[in-house]
Design a protein around this motif. Structure first.
Motif, short mmCIF file in Angstrom:
data_model
loop_
_atom_site.label_atom_id
_atom_site.label_comp_id
_atom_site.label_asym_id
_atom_site.label_seq_id
_atom_site.Cartn_x
_atom_site.Cartn_y
_atom_site.Cartn_z
N VAL A 250 31.10 50.38 57.46
CA VAL A 250 31.69 49.50 58.47
C VAL A 250 32.28 48.30 57.74
O VAL A 250 31.55 47.59 57.04
CB VAL A 250 30.65 49.04 59.51
CG1 VAL A 250 31.26 48.03 60.47
CG2 VAL A 250 30.09 50.23 60.27
N VAL A 251 33.59 48.12 57.88
CA VAL A 251 34.27 46.98 57.26
C VAL A 251 34.80 46.09 58.37
O VAL A 251 35.55 46.54 59.23
CB VAL A 251 35.43 47.44 56.34
CG1 VAL A 251 36.15 46.23 55.76
CG2 VAL A 251 34.91 48.34 55.22
N ASN B 114 33.44 37.65 55.64
CA ASN B 114 33.40 37.11 54.28
C ASN B 114 32.23 37.77 53.53
O ASN B 114 31.72 38.80 53.97
CB ASN B 114 33.28 35.58 54.30
CG ASN B 114 32.02 35.08 55.00
OD1 ASN B 114 31.09 35.83 55.29
ND2 ASN B 114 31.99 33.78 55.29
N HIS B 115 31.79 37.17 52.42
CA HIS B 115 30.69 37.77 51.67
C HIS B 115 29.42 37.80 52.53
O HIS B 115 29.03 36.81 53.11
CB HIS B 115 30.45 37.00 50.37
CG HIS B 115 29.38 37.62 49.52
ND1 HIS B 115 29.44 38.92 49.08
CD2 HIS B 115 28.20 37.12 49.06
CE1 HIS B 115 28.36 39.20 48.37
NE2 HIS B 115 27.59 38.12 48.35
N VAL B 116 28.81 38.93 52.63
CA VAL B 116 27.64 39.23 53.43
C VAL B 116 27.92 39.03 54.92
O VAL B 116 27.01 39.00 55.72
CB VAL B 116 26.40 38.42 52.95
CG1 VAL B 116 25.12 38.95 53.57
CG2 VAL B 116 26.25 38.46 51.44
N CYS B 117 29.18 38.87 55.26
CA CYS B 117 29.60 38.71 56.66
C CYS B 117 28.83 37.58 57.36
O CYS B 117 28.57 37.66 58.56
CB CYS B 117 29.45 40.03 57.42
SG CYS B 117 30.51 41.35 56.79
N GLY C 108 37.25 40.27 53.71
CA GLY C 108 37.57 39.01 53.05
C GLY C 108 36.54 38.58 52.02
O GLY C 108 36.54 37.42 51.60
N ASP C 109 35.67 39.49 51.58
CA ASP C 109 34.66 39.17 50.57
C ASP C 109 35.36 38.84 49.25
O ASP C 109 36.05 39.68 48.68
CB ASP C 109 33.71 40.36 50.40
CG ASP C 109 32.47 40.01 49.59
OD1 ASP C 109 32.54 39.12 48.71
OD2 ASP C 109 31.42 40.64 49.84
N ARG C 110 35.16 37.63 48.74
CA ARG C 110 35.80 37.21 47.49
C ARG C 110 34.90 37.40 46.28
O ARG C 110 35.33 37.18 45.15
CB ARG C 110 36.21 35.74 47.59
CG ARG C 110 37.28 35.50 48.62
CD ARG C 110 37.69 34.06 48.64
NE ARG C 110 38.69 33.84 49.67
CZ ARG C 110 39.21 32.67 49.95
NH1 ARG C 110 38.82 31.61 49.29
NH2 ARG C 110 40.13 32.56 50.90
N LEU C 111 33.66 37.81 46.50
CA LEU C 111 32.75 38.03 45.39
C LEU C 111 32.60 39.50 45.02
O LEU C 111 32.63 39.86 43.85
CB LEU C 111 31.36 37.44 45.71
CG LEU C 111 31.31 35.92 45.87
CD1 LEU C 111 29.90 35.49 46.28
CD2 LEU C 111 31.71 35.24 44.57
N GLY D 15 27.20 44.71 48.81
CA GLY D 15 26.63 44.76 47.46
C GLY D 15 27.49 45.50 46.47
O GLY D 15 28.34 46.32 46.85
N PRO D 16 27.27 45.26 45.19
CA PRO D 16 28.02 45.98 44.16
C PRO D 16 27.52 47.41 44.00
O PRO D 16 26.37 47.71 44.30
CB PRO D 16 27.74 45.16 42.90
CG PRO D 16 26.40 44.55 43.14
CD PRO D 16 26.33 44.30 44.62
N TYR D 17 28.37 48.25 43.50
CA TYR D 17 27.98 49.62 43.14
C TYR D 17 27.49 49.63 41.70
O TYR D 17 26.54 50.31 41.36
CB TYR D 17 29.18 50.56 43.30
CG TYR D 17 28.85 52.02 43.07
CD1 TYR D 17 28.43 52.81 44.13
CD2 TYR D 17 28.96 52.59 41.81
CE1 TYR D 17 28.13 54.15 43.94
CE2 TYR D 17 28.66 53.93 41.61
CZ TYR D 17 28.24 54.70 42.67
OH TYR D 17 27.94 56.02 42.47
N ASP D 18 28.18 48.85 40.87
CA ASP D 18 27.86 48.80 39.44
C ASP D 18 27.88 47.34 39.01
O ASP D 18 28.94 46.76 38.77
CB ASP D 18 28.88 49.63 38.67
CG ASP D 18 28.57 49.74 37.19
OD1 ASP D 18 27.58 49.13 36.73
OD2 ASP D 18 29.31 50.44 36.49
#
Length: 197
Positions: free
Chosen positions: A167-168, A173-176, A144-147, A86-89
């Motif tokens: 944990v990365v 990808n986005h939301v794994c 690899g999250d592109r969003l 998720g975004p922080y801001d």
């Protein structure tokens, strides 16, 4: 599907479309006041005798992964929080999103224009709120999250006041979603330990 990871470990799971999510978005616009949203949920759970309404965690993915920490910042009864990609801001991330994603947010926020949507997005931020998160926090990201860039998760872990872990997954990808077989058991085990401990 994510709920199964918690149910398999003996927890109850309540899934909901909050304001601006899913079918609820037709009636309620997106909000930044997620402490109040989850507070109302906990009020209801505490009145039931078939679940432990005094031991509640919250999870969220994608935009829900800013809503979950916002809830943890605003609702002290939450015992644990998991944020998945998720975004922080949101106000700084939304303008960088694909146009279709921006339009979806505009509709779900009930904004009449994109300028109005961006103004509403600026209210959805963990700036000044992350420091109020005292419960244990687990942040999941795919490299690899592109969003949403993983740096958003790193920022959350740095600024939260309670115990926080990041944990990365390098291949995520986005939301794994491509490695759900990895993050779902991890989050299920993590939440079970926090709610039982």
């Amino acid at each position: 599907m994510w709920a199964e990871a918690f149910i398999e470990r003996g927890m109850a799971a309540l899934t909901l479309d909050g304001p601006g999510q899913g079918e609820t978005s037709f009636r309620l616009p997106t909000t930044h006041e997620w402490g109040a949203v989850l507070g109302a949920v906990i009020d209801g759970l505490e009145q039931r005798d078939d679940v432990n309404g005094h031991s509640v965690g919250v999870v969220g993915q994608s935009l829900g992964a800013i809503y979950a920490p916002l809830a943890a910042a605003g609702e002290p009864r939450l015992k644990a929080c998991i944020a998945n990609c998720g975004p922080y801001d949101w106000g700084t991330v939304l303008p960088k999103m694909p146009q279709v994603s921006q339009e979806v947010f505009r509709v779900r926020s009930h904004a009449k224009s994109m300028d109005e949507a961006h103004a509403l997005a600026r209210k959805i931020t963990l700036v000044g709120a992350a420091e109020k998160i005292r419960c244990p926090l687990l942040v999941i990201f795919g490299a690899g999250d592109r969003l949403i860039p993983p740096s958003e998760g790193e920022r959350l872990v740095r600024t939260a006041c309670g115990p926080a872990e990041l944990v990365v997954y390098e291949e995520g990808n986005h939301v794994c979603f491509n490695i759900s077989y990895k993050f779902r058991p991890l989050t299920g085990d993590w939440m079970a330990e926090r709610l039982r401990g």
